[in-house]
Design a protein around this motif. Sequence first.
Motif, PDB file in Angstrom:
ATOM      1  N   VAL A  29      -9.625   9.111  15.741  1.00  0.00           N
ATOM      2  CA  VAL A  29      -8.375   8.338  15.623  1.00  0.00           C
ATOM      3  C   VAL A  29      -7.315   9.180  14.935  1.00  0.00           C
ATOM      4  O   VAL A  29      -6.176   9.274  15.404  1.00  0.00           O
ATOM      5  CB  VAL A  29      -8.611   7.015  14.856  1.00  0.00           C
ATOM      6  N   VAL A  30      -7.663   9.819  13.837  1.00  0.00           N
ATOM      7  CA  VAL A  30      -6.692  10.655  13.106  1.00  0.00           C
ATOM      8  C   VAL A  30      -6.235  11.821  13.974  1.00  0.00           C
ATOM      9  O   VAL A  30      -5.051  12.149  14.011  1.00  0.00           O
ATOM     10  CB  VAL A  30      -7.300  11.173  11.774  1.00  0.00           C
ATOM     11  N   VAL A  76     -11.637  -2.166  13.700  1.00  0.00           N
ATOM     12  CA  VAL A  76     -12.838  -1.556  14.252  1.00  0.00           C
ATOM     13  C   VAL A  76     -14.025  -2.283  13.657  1.00  0.00           C
ATOM     14  O   VAL A  76     -14.220  -2.284  12.444  1.00  0.00           O
ATOM     15  CB  VAL A  76     -12.904  -0.052  13.928  1.00  0.00           C
ATOM     16  N   ALA A  77     -14.827  -2.927  14.500  1.00  0.00           N
ATOM     17  CA  ALA A  77     -15.949  -3.730  14.019  1.00  0.00           C
ATOM     18  C   ALA A  77     -17.049  -2.870  13.416  1.00  0.00           C
ATOM     19  O   ALA A  77     -17.647  -3.224  12.418  1.00  0.00           O
ATOM     20  CB  ALA A  77     -16.501  -4.583  15.150  1.00  0.00           C
ATOM     21  N   SER A  78     -17.319  -1.745  14.006  1.00  0.00           N
ATOM     22  CA  SER A  78     -18.368  -0.868  13.508  1.00  0.00           C
ATOM     23  C   SER A  78     -17.962   0.552  13.850  1.00  0.00           C
ATOM     24  O   SER A  78     -17.586   0.851  14.978  1.00  0.00           O
ATOM     25  CB  SER A  78     -19.707  -1.213  14.167  1.00  0.00           C
ATOM     26  N   LEU A 107       0.837  -1.180   0.000  1.00  0.00           N
ATOM     27  CA  LEU A 107       0.000   0.000   0.000  1.00  0.00           C
ATOM     28  C   LEU A 107       0.875   1.234   0.000  1.00  0.00           C
ATOM     29  O   LEU A 107       1.914   1.254   0.663  1.00  0.00           O
ATOM     30  CB  LEU A 107      -0.889   0.033   1.245  1.00  0.00           C
ATOM     31  N   GLU A 108       0.461   2.234  -0.723  1.00  0.00           N
ATOM     32  CA  GLU A 108       1.151   3.516  -0.673  1.00  0.00           C
ATOM     33  C   GLU A 108       0.438   4.367   0.361  1.00  0.00           C
ATOM     34  O   GLU A 108      -0.785   4.544   0.296  1.00  0.00           O
ATOM     35  CB  GLU A 108       1.116   4.196  -2.039  1.00  0.00           C
ATOM     36  N   THR A 109       1.180   4.844   1.327  1.00  0.00           N
ATOM     37  CA  THR A 109       0.565   5.570   2.433  1.00  0.00           C
ATOM     38  C   THR A 109       1.131   6.974   2.549  1.00  0.00           C
ATOM     39  O   THR A 109       2.186   7.286   1.992  1.00  0.00           O
ATOM     40  CB  THR A 109       0.788   4.826   3.754  1.00  0.00           C
ATOM     41  N   LYS A 110       0.426   7.781   3.301  1.00  0.00           N
ATOM     42  CA  LYS A 110       0.885   9.116   3.656  1.00  0.00           C
ATOM     43  C   LYS A 110       0.937   9.175   5.177  1.00  0.00           C
ATOM     44  O   LYS A 110       0.281   8.396   5.860  1.00  0.00           O
ATOM     45  CB  LYS A 110      -0.094  10.175   3.146  1.00  0.00           C
ATOM     46  N   ARG A 111       1.677  10.108   5.686  1.00  0.00           N
ATOM     47  CA  ARG A 111       1.790  10.252   7.139  1.00  0.00           C
ATOM     48  C   ARG A 111       0.417  10.510   7.752  1.00  0.00           C
ATOM     49  O   ARG A 111      -0.407  11.217   7.181  1.00  0.00           O
ATOM     50  CB  ARG A 111       2.727  11.414   7.452  1.00  0.00           C
ATOM     51  N   ASP A 112       0.173   9.943   8.903  1.00  0.00           N
ATOM     52  CA  ASP A 112      -1.075  10.132   9.640  1.00  0.00           C
ATOM     53  C   ASP A 112      -2.301   9.832   8.783  1.00  0.00           C
ATOM     54  O   ASP A 112      -3.220  10.634   8.677  1.00  0.00           O
ATOM     55  CB  ASP A 112      -1.177  11.552  10.201  1.00  0.00           C
ATOM     56  N   SER A 113      -2.312   8.664   8.179  1.00  0.00           N
ATOM     57  CA  SER A 113      -3.453   8.308   7.332  1.00  0.00           C
ATOM     58  C   SER A 113      -4.036   6.966   7.760  1.00  0.00           C
ATOM     59  O   SER A 113      -3.372   6.159   8.387  1.00  0.00           O
ATOM     60  CB  SER A 113      -3.039   8.240   5.862  1.00  0.00           C
ATOM     61  N   LEU A 114      -5.286   6.786   7.429  1.00  0.00           N
ATOM     62  CA  LEU A 114      -5.969   5.523   7.656  1.00  0.00           C
ATOM     63  C   LEU A 114      -6.339   4.952   6.295  1.00  0.00           C
ATOM     64  O   LEU A 114      -6.838   5.668   5.433  1.00  0.00           O
ATOM     65  CB  LEU A 114      -7.249   5.731   8.466  1.00  0.00           C
ATOM     66  N   ILE A 115      -6.091   3.677   6.113  1.00  0.00           N
ATOM     67  CA  ILE A 115      -6.417   3.010   4.857  1.00  0.00           C
ATOM     68  C   ILE A 115      -7.213   1.762   5.177  1.00  0.00           C
ATOM     69  O   ILE A 115      -6.766   0.919   5.958  1.00  0.00           O
ATOM     70  CB  ILE A 115      -5.137   2.637   4.078  1.00  0.00           C
TER      71      ILE A 115
END
Length: 66
Positions: free
Chosen positions: A62-63, A51-53, A9-17
């Motif tokens: 979270v971020v 996270v289930a829901s 995966l290509e990510t960025k700082r402080d990110s959620l994927i």
Amino acid sequence: MVTIKSFELETKRDSLIKISDNVSKVIEDSNIKNGIVVVEADHSTASILMVASYGKEVLEDVVKEM
């Protein structure tokens, strides 16, 4: 039977994927019907959050805390 698959995966700082679709595809392609799935982040600064829901507010919190 053990099946090992990986994806990048290509990510960025402080990110959620969201990787649910990636993991589901690996399971589907394996043709394994019962078992355990292990998901690992192979980097010292990466983490996996399950996270289930959740709603938009949960992800924003979270971020904000990262």
